[in-house]
Motif scaffolding. Structure first.
Motif, PDB file in Angstrom:
ATOM      1  N   PHE A 869       0.838  -1.209   0.000  1.00 61.22           N
ATOM      2  CA  PHE A 869       0.000   0.000   0.000  1.00 61.22           C
ATOM      3  C   PHE A 869       0.872   1.257   0.000  1.00 61.22           C
ATOM      4  CE2 PHE A 869      -2.754   3.032   2.523  1.00 61.22           C
ATOM      5  CZ  PHE A 869      -3.631   3.303   1.474  1.00 61.22           C
ATOM      6  N   CYS A 870       1.930   1.227   0.776  1.00 62.05           N
ATOM      7  CA  CYS A 870       2.845   2.369   0.837  1.00 62.05           C
ATOM      8  C   CYS A 870       3.502   2.619  -0.519  1.00 62.05           C
ATOM      9  CB  CYS A 870       3.899   2.125   1.910  1.00 62.05           C
ATOM     10  SG  CYS A 870       5.103   3.478   2.084  1.00 62.05           S
ATOM     11  N   HIS A 871       3.910   1.562  -1.169  1.00 56.48           N
ATOM     12  CA  HIS A 871       4.539   1.685  -2.484  1.00 56.48           C
ATOM     13  C   HIS A 871       3.561   2.300  -3.487  1.00 56.48           C
ATOM     14  CE1 HIS A 871       7.080   0.617  -5.926  1.00 56.48           C
ATOM     15  NE2 HIS A 871       5.973   0.138  -6.505  1.00 56.48           N
ATOM     16  N   TRP A 872       2.309   1.822  -3.492  1.00 57.78           N
ATOM     17  CA  TRP A 872       1.291   2.336  -4.431  1.00 57.78           C
ATOM     18  C   TRP A 872       1.024   3.812  -4.181  1.00 57.78           C
ATOM     19  CZ3 TRP A 872      -3.725   4.110  -3.143  1.00 57.78           C
ATOM     20  CH2 TRP A 872      -4.568   4.366  -4.234  1.00 57.78           C
ATOM     21  N   ALA A 873       0.788   4.187  -2.924  1.00 55.53           N
ATOM     22  CA  ALA A 873       0.406   5.563  -2.606  1.00 55.53           C
ATOM     23  C   ALA A 873       1.564   6.537  -2.803  1.00 55.53           C
ATOM     24  CB  ALA A 873      -0.104   5.626  -1.167  1.00 55.53           C
ATOM     25  N   THR A 874       2.772   6.134  -2.415  1.00 51.66           N
ATOM     26  CA  THR A 874       3.935   7.020  -2.549  1.00 51.66           C
ATOM     27  C   THR A 874       4.226   7.318  -4.015  1.00 51.66           C
ATOM     28  OG1 THR A 874       4.885   6.123  -0.512  1.00 51.66           O
ATOM     29  CG2 THR A 874       6.375   7.298  -2.000  1.00 51.66           C
ATOM     30  N   ASP A 875       4.203   6.287  -4.834  1.00 53.64           N
ATOM     31  CA  ASP A 875       4.441   6.470  -6.267  1.00 53.64           C
ATOM     32  C   ASP A 875       3.357   7.343  -6.895  1.00 53.64           C
ATOM     33  OD1 ASP A 875       5.862   5.620  -8.815  1.00 53.64           O
ATOM     34  OD2 ASP A 875       3.844   4.883  -9.226  1.00 53.64           O
ATOM     35  N   LEU A 876       2.125   7.168  -6.478  1.00 45.47           N
ATOM     36  CA  LEU A 876       1.001   7.941  -7.016  1.00 45.47           C
ATOM     37  C   LEU A 876       1.140   9.416  -6.643  1.00 45.47           C
ATOM     38  CD1 LEU A 876      -1.729   7.643  -8.529  1.00 45.47           C
ATOM     39  CD2 LEU A 876      -2.814   7.362  -6.280  1.00 45.47           C
ATOM     40  N   ALA A 877       1.457   9.697  -5.388  1.00 47.39           N
ATOM     41  CA  ALA A 877       1.592  11.085  -4.941  1.00 47.39           C
ATOM     42  C   ALA A 877       2.749  11.783  -5.639  1.00 47.39           C
ATOM     43  CB  ALA A 877       1.800  11.109  -3.422  1.00 47.39           C
ATOM     44  N   LYS A 878       3.836  11.084  -5.812  1.00 49.60           N
ATOM     45  CA  LYS A 878       5.015  11.669  -6.444  1.00 49.60           C
ATOM     46  C   LYS A 878       4.723  12.067  -7.882  1.00 49.60           C
ATOM     47  CE  LYS A 878       9.886  10.629  -7.403  1.00 49.60           C
ATOM     48  NZ  LYS A 878      10.960   9.604  -7.285  1.00 49.60           N
ATOM     49  N   ARG A 879       3.990  11.224  -8.612  1.00 47.32           N
ATOM     50  CA  ARG A 879       3.714  11.504 -10.017  1.00 47.32           C
ATOM     51  C   ARG A 879       2.741  12.658 -10.215  1.00 47.32           C
ATOM     52  NH1 ARG A 879       0.992   7.705 -12.094  1.00 47.32           N
ATOM     53  NH2 ARG A 879       0.943   6.092 -10.475  1.00 47.32           N
ATOM     54  N   HIS A 880       1.909  12.942  -9.228  1.00 51.10           N
ATOM     55  CA  HIS A 880       0.869  13.963  -9.406  1.00 51.10           C
ATOM     56  C   HIS A 880       1.043  15.161  -8.468  1.00 51.10           C
ATOM     57  CE1 HIS A 880      -1.290  11.399 -12.188  1.00 51.10           C
ATOM     58  NE2 HIS A 880      -1.186  10.386 -11.324  1.00 51.10           N
ATOM     59  N   LYS A 881       2.228  15.289  -7.861  1.00 55.79           N
ATOM     60  CA  LYS A 881       2.563  16.450  -7.026  1.00 55.79           C
ATOM     61  C   LYS A 881       1.615  16.598  -5.845  1.00 55.79           C
ATOM     62  CE  LYS A 881       4.633  18.972 -10.910  1.00 55.79           C
ATOM     63  NZ  LYS A 881       4.629  20.228 -11.720  1.00 55.79           N
ATOM     64  N   TYR A 882       1.442  15.493  -5.151  1.00 56.52           N
ATOM     65  CA  TYR A 882       0.677  15.471  -3.901  1.00 56.52           C
ATOM     66  C   TYR A 882       1.614  14.997  -2.793  1.00 56.52           C
ATOM     67  CZ  TYR A 882      -4.169  16.184  -5.509  1.00 56.52           C
ATOM     68  OH  TYR A 882      -5.349  16.713  -5.993  1.00 56.52           O
ATOM     69  N   GLY A 883       1.344  15.484  -1.584  1.00 57.79           N
ATOM     70  CA  GLY A 883       1.985  14.902  -0.422  1.00 57.79           C
ATOM     71  C   GLY A 883       1.126  13.763   0.096  1.00 57.79           C
ATOM     72  N   VAL A 884       1.700  12.822   0.804  1.00 61.82           N
ATOM     73  CA  VAL A 884       0.922  11.704   1.314  1.00 61.82           C
ATOM     74  C   VAL A 884       1.410  11.341   2.711  1.00 61.82           C
ATOM     75  CG1 VAL A 884       2.442   9.965   0.236  1.00 61.82           C
ATOM     76  CG2 VAL A 884       0.092   9.354   0.872  1.00 61.82           C
ATOM     77  N   GLU A 885       0.450  11.089   3.604  1.00 63.59           N
ATOM     78  CA  GLU A 885       0.728  10.625   4.957  1.00 63.59           C
ATOM     79  C   GLU A 885      -0.071   9.352   5.208  1.00 63.59           C
ATOM     80  OE1 GLU A 885      -0.211  13.743   7.635  1.00 63.59           O
ATOM     81  OE2 GLU A 885       1.472  15.025   7.043  1.00 63.59           O
ATOM     82  N   PHE A 886       0.502   8.480   6.041  1.00 60.74           N
ATOM     83  CA  PHE A 886      -0.128   7.186   6.282  1.00 60.74           C
ATOM     84  C   PHE A 886      -0.608   7.083   7.720  1.00 60.74           C
ATOM     85  CE2 PHE A 886       2.787   6.560   2.764  1.00 60.74           C
ATOM     86  CZ  PHE A 886       1.999   5.885   1.851  1.00 60.74           C
ATOM     87  N   SER A 887      -1.768   6.513   7.869  1.00 66.18           N
ATOM     88  CA  SER A 887      -2.357   6.299   9.189  1.00 66.18           C
ATOM     89  C   SER A 887      -3.303   5.107   9.086  1.00 66.18           C
ATOM     90  CB  SER A 887      -3.079   7.563   9.657  1.00 66.18           C
ATOM     91  OG  SER A 887      -3.558   7.385  10.982  1.00 66.18           O
ATOM     92  N   GLY A 888      -4.282   5.051   9.963  1.00 63.84           N
ATOM     93  CA  GLY A 888      -5.251   3.960   9.903  1.00 63.84           C
ATOM     94  C   GLY A 888      -6.158   3.964  11.108  1.00 63.84           C
ATOM     95  N   VAL A 889      -7.059   3.011  11.150  1.00 68.34           N
ATOM     96  CA  VAL A 889      -7.955   2.831  12.293  1.00 68.34           C
ATOM     97  C   VAL A 889      -7.961   1.358  12.645  1.00 68.34           C
ATOM     98  CG1 VAL A 889      -9.432   4.796  11.760  1.00 68.34           C
ATOM     99  CG2 VAL A 889      -9.966   2.589  10.756  1.00 68.34           C
TER     100      VAL A 889
END
Length: 942
Positions: A869-889
């Motif tokens: 999940f981290c790999h998917w989200a990090t790569d996605l944010a980098k390509r579209h100029k978004y920051g990303v933070e990880f958390s959960g419940v």
């Protein structure tokens, strides 16, 4: 590289034990008395006077109506019972099948056994043939004492087995068996008399009065007449089957009564089929030998040709029996059994006949197992054994093969061993793995199974081969899935019986099935003529409704559903895909005659449960249930299914036949939703988390709404609107809320709930709610619609795992590149947390499911580890100029195995959103809108 091991599983019943044979013959009349014959004794061999315990030994006395036997001494009680049963069947003349018996030896045994059948001792036994012999003694005139050879061929299993050894074709030809019995009788001319027409036998010397008199009935019982309900099946398919009543008295031979009904002089030319339906049943077809049939009478002749029938070929009777039958036929259930020396009988009605027809096809076998011939459908997918209702696919397929005289199904199972996969590998059917097993330890080799299924003709010609591409963690799941694929194709074939050889081949490819058309159509040629007669009523409405149901996107209800009433009270508990629902229903046939409606109950159930989303009921029923909540009721107006289901379900089939021919007909189904068992994913979460994870995810989204002071929110994959509905219960800055989904039934549910809540807020003038606009859109979240561009917050909670992984990547690109929300919140299950959830949710009786439940929901296409999940989200944010933070419940970030639901929060770095002219698109369909005080309608699509 993986390694592969193979195993062959033939779906074949083990041979019956002696005790099971006795139980089949005598039932409760057989009693076993086990006694201990050796207790603890003193062992004095050592001379020490020490008492040592010696294992107990047992004997068993088996008491039958006519005699009793004592077993050998055995170490176990069960062995003693089997020993007694073995001695009993030996005394009864029931001998186990001998392997490799030669035809010559079979001839000798047949002659010897025929001599036993007409012996003094056999006349007083409880064998069915002995009952026929006693009944033959009541025949009048020239027929006195003569026993039809067909009775021996039909009711003596040993004779049938020997005839088959002599000539294998005798297994499917009663005439060949009769011929062999006659040839054997010719060798007993010193003790037997052969009737002139060579179809009846009699003792040369009459039984002595001392033997006959104790077996005679009293005069009062001799004149007693029994009305027996039977069915006549005409040879012409243009004539309907009709119920009849035969009056059988004890001073008449019942086979003569049946023969007279068919226009025969006596029972000597009456042929009797194998049992129809259950093997233990005595329901059989009775038909005549044509005058054109000539049997080989010489003991030297031995021909496969027994004659040619000039009467009209009876398609329906041949289809039921698996034998070629000419002329009219009587379908009846009466005769002598091992359990009683009296004539046993059961009523055979039109309902019985149509249920026998239904049992010849896979869908009908499943419907009968559920006792829901109208409501139930053979499911289109096999999810879990705990959710499957009714007979399992493998069992249904075995029954189908036996019904059509095919060989037992052969399952070729391959076990595949491979190294674990660390990144994003998806295997179908539960074979996907990451680097950990359910306990988080290294798995080393991973075992999965594939199953190839072969269906062979009775002559062992290959007619169907299924080679599924999917692999499974459990061998049983691979077997059941391959069986269901074949059953699904066979159901399609029976729905469209006029398929050409080319169509037969092409229609099977999608199910990974290879058909051998020439052999297949040869085996099922009689089906074509038999089932076509049922297409006149209902116009194959089951398949029509299924196609219509799929055509109306995501179960949108059409004109053929009529809601006469849905209770206004909404409990809030509604079913969704994967739920087990329990409902009560009544289905009635409605006939309109001269403007008046006549109703006749067809089928009902006080508690009927099924899994939503598997196609386990007729489509319209499921579509309506998905619009209901617990406690609500509704009525459905539906077209007629094939006739055999209606008549097979109805208790009074004769009345239904009359109504069907009276006027315009349809079915009316009244249902009440009693209970909803949520999918495994929800059960697991509710068992461990307070509040449930679903509520924790809502609170997490609400926290970001408040922190960002967001005024607009779009929920991608909103389903039935649970998030939007929950947000309306809290104070927030939201003024615009929008949901998007590809399920019309979910959107309809969301529209109803959200509309009621927003309207109630306005009526009570609640100041905490600032929403001025709400809308629901129908469309795929992988497509772009410019009307939803630039929202403050976008959510996608527990959605992407229901998509294929490549679709999840497309969604990420579309939402961050085109929709460009300020904040995007995405949650998805953490695969590494599943073992904890499973251990908390599964009960002790569900031990088997601990090995089969890989994902939290059978509808999930994948579940990612934290690393994936981290790999998917990090790569996605980098390509579209978004920051990303990880958390959960659920769970803790710094404690293994992390959060139960992992969450990525994407934050746009560039505050500007530029929408180009060429980017303007309206790909979504608005199905519902709400504008403040303007109380608009729900919209035609909903």
């Amino acid at each position: 590289m993986g390694t592969q091991n193979s195993s062959v599983i033939v779906s074949k019943k083990p041979p019956p034990t002696p005790k099971s044979i006795i139980n089949q013959r005598f039932g409760a009349k057989a009693t076993y008395k086990v006694e201990e014959v050796q207790d603890c004794s003193q062992n004095g061999s050592a001379g020490l006077g020490i008492l040592q315990k010696v294992p107990s030994l047992y004997s068993c006395t088996l008491e039958l109506p006519e005699f009793s036997v004592l077993s050998d001494i055995c170490k176990r009680k069960k062995d003693a019972e089997q020993s007694a049963a073995e001695k009993a069947i030996e005394k009864l003349g029931i001998h186990p099948k001998e392997d490799n018996i030669t035809p010559e030896k079979a001839w000798d045994q047949l002659v010897s056994w025929l001599s036993v059948l007409f012996s003094n001792e056999f006349l007083s036994s409880v064998h069915p043939v002995s009952c026929h012999l006693r009944a033959a003694l009541h025949r009048k005139g020239d027929f006195h004492g003569f026993l039809p050879v067909s009775a021996i061929a039909a009711y003596d299993a040993k004779v049938c087995s020997l005839c088959k050894c002599i000539q294998p074709e005798a297994a499917s030809s009663l005439l060949l068996a009769i011929e062999q019995i006659i040839r054997a009788a010719e060798k007993l001319s010193d003790s037997l008399i052969l009737c002139e027409d060579h179809l009846s036998l009699k003792r040369l010397n009459a039984y002595s009065p001392e033997i006959v008199l104790p077996l005679s009935k009293s005069e009062a019982s001799m004149v007693e007449s029994i009305p027996v309900q039977v069915i006549r099946v005409p040879s012409s398919v243009k004539k309907d089957v009709e119920p009849l009543t035969l009056n059988v008295s004890f001073n008449d031979y019942y086979l003569d009564v049946i023969a007279h009904e068919l226009g025969l002089r006596d029972a000597s030319k009456l042929l009797i089929s194998r049992p129809i339906g259950r093997a233990s049943s005595d329901t059989r077809l009775y038909y005549s030998v044509s005058n054109a049939i000539t049997l080989c009478q010489s003991s030297e002749s031995h021909s496969n040709q027994t004659g040619v029938c000039e009467n009209e070929f009876n398609v329906r009777a041949s289809y039921l029996s698996g034998q070629e039958i000419c002329g009219d036929v009587i379908l009846a259930s009466l005769g002598y059994t091992w359990r009683s020396i009296d004539l046993c009988h059961e009523a055979v009605s039109l309902r019985t006949y149509y249920r026998l027809l239904a049992k010849k096809i896979p869908r009908g076998i499943y419907k009968l197992s559920r006792e829901a011939l109208v409501a139930a459908e053979l499911p289109t997918m096999f999810t879990t054994r705990s959710n499957w209702k009714g007979s399992f696919p493998k069992e249904i397929l075995s029954v189908f093969c036996r019904q059509h005289r095919l060989s037992e199904p052969v399952f070729l199972c391959n076990s595949l061993e491979s190294q674990p996969v660390l990144q994003g590998s998806t295997g179908l059917g539960g074979a996907k793995r990451n680097g950990s097993d359910l306990d988080g330890a290294s798995t080393g080799q991973i075992v999965s199974y594939k199953c190839v299924l072969k269906i062979l003709s009775k002559h062992h010609d290959l007619i169907i081969q299924c080679s599924p591409k999917e692999s499974f963690k459990k061998e049983a799941d691979a077997i059941e899935t391959s069986a269901l694929k074949v059953l699904s194709w066979l159901t399609l074939f029976f729905d469209t019986l006029d398929m050409s050889a080319e169509a037969v081949t092409s229609a099977s490819k999608d199910l990974d099935i290879l058909i051998y058309p020439e052999q297949f159509l040869k085996e099922f040629r009689i089906c074509l003529s038999t089932h076509h007669q049922f297409q006149s009523i209902g116009a194959t409405s089951h398949s029509f409704l299924a196609c219509e149901y799929m055509h109306q996107q995501n179960n949108k209800l059409g004109d053929n559903v009529c809601f006469s009433k849905i209770d206004d009270q909404d409990s809030g508990v509604t079913p969704s895909t994967g739920c087990i629902v329990c409902l009560s229903y009544n289905i009635a046939l409605v006939v309109v005659v001269e403007g008046k409606s006549i109703k006749e109950l067809i089928e009902s159930s006080k508690e009927f449960d099924f899994e939503v989303g598997c196609g386990a009921v007729f489509p319209l029923l499921e579509a309506v249930v998905l619009q209901m909540s617990i406690g609500q009721s509704a009525s459905i107006k539906m077209e007629l299914p094939p006739e055999e289901y209606i008549l097979g379900a109805a208790v009074n089939s004769a009345t239904i036949v009359t109504l069907l021919s009276t006027g315009s007909c349809f079915l009316e189904c009244h249902i009440t939703l009693l209970q909803v068992t949520v999918p495994l994913e929800d059960r697991m979460e509710q068992a461990l988390f307070k509040p449930p994870l679903s509520k924790q995810r809502v609170e997490y989204a609400l926290q970001h709404i408040r922190q960002s002071c967001a005024t607009s929110l779009v929920d991608f994959g909103c389903g039935s609107g649970s998030l939007l509905d929950s947000l309306l219960d809290y104070t927030s800055s939201l003024e615009r809320i929008v949901g998007v989904d590809l399920s019309r039934k979910g959107l309809a549910r969301a529209a109803k709930v959200i509309h009621q809540k927003l309207s109630a807020n306005i009526d009570t003038k609640l100041s905490s709610n600032k929403v001025k606009y709400a809308a629901l859109f129908y469309g795929s979240i992988t497509n772009f619609d410019s009307r939803l561009c630039g929202f403050d917050i976008a959510t996608c909670l527990e959605v992407i795992e229901h998509m294929e992984e490549d679709e999840a990547c497309i969604f990420g690109d579309v939402v961050l590149d085109s929709f460009r929300p300020s904040i995007l919140i995405v949650s998805t299950p953490n695969y590494e947390y599943n073992p904890i959830l499973q251990r908390s949710a599964l009960r002790s009786e569900d031990e088997e499911d601990r090995e089969t439940c890989k994902f939290r929901n059978h509808d999930h296409k994948f579940e990612w580890t934290r690393e994936q999940f981290c790999h998917w989200a990090t790569d996605l944010a980098k390509r579209h100029k978004y920051g990303v933070e990880f958390s959960g419940v659920g769970g803790e970030a710094d404690k293994e195995p992390g959060f139960a639901s992992q969450i990525a929060v994407f934050t746009k770095k560039d505050d500007t959103t530029i929408l180009k002219t060429e980017d303007v698109a309206e790909d979504y369909e608005v199905v519902w809108e709400w504008n403040g005080l303007d109380d608009t309608n729900l919209g035609s699509a909903v």
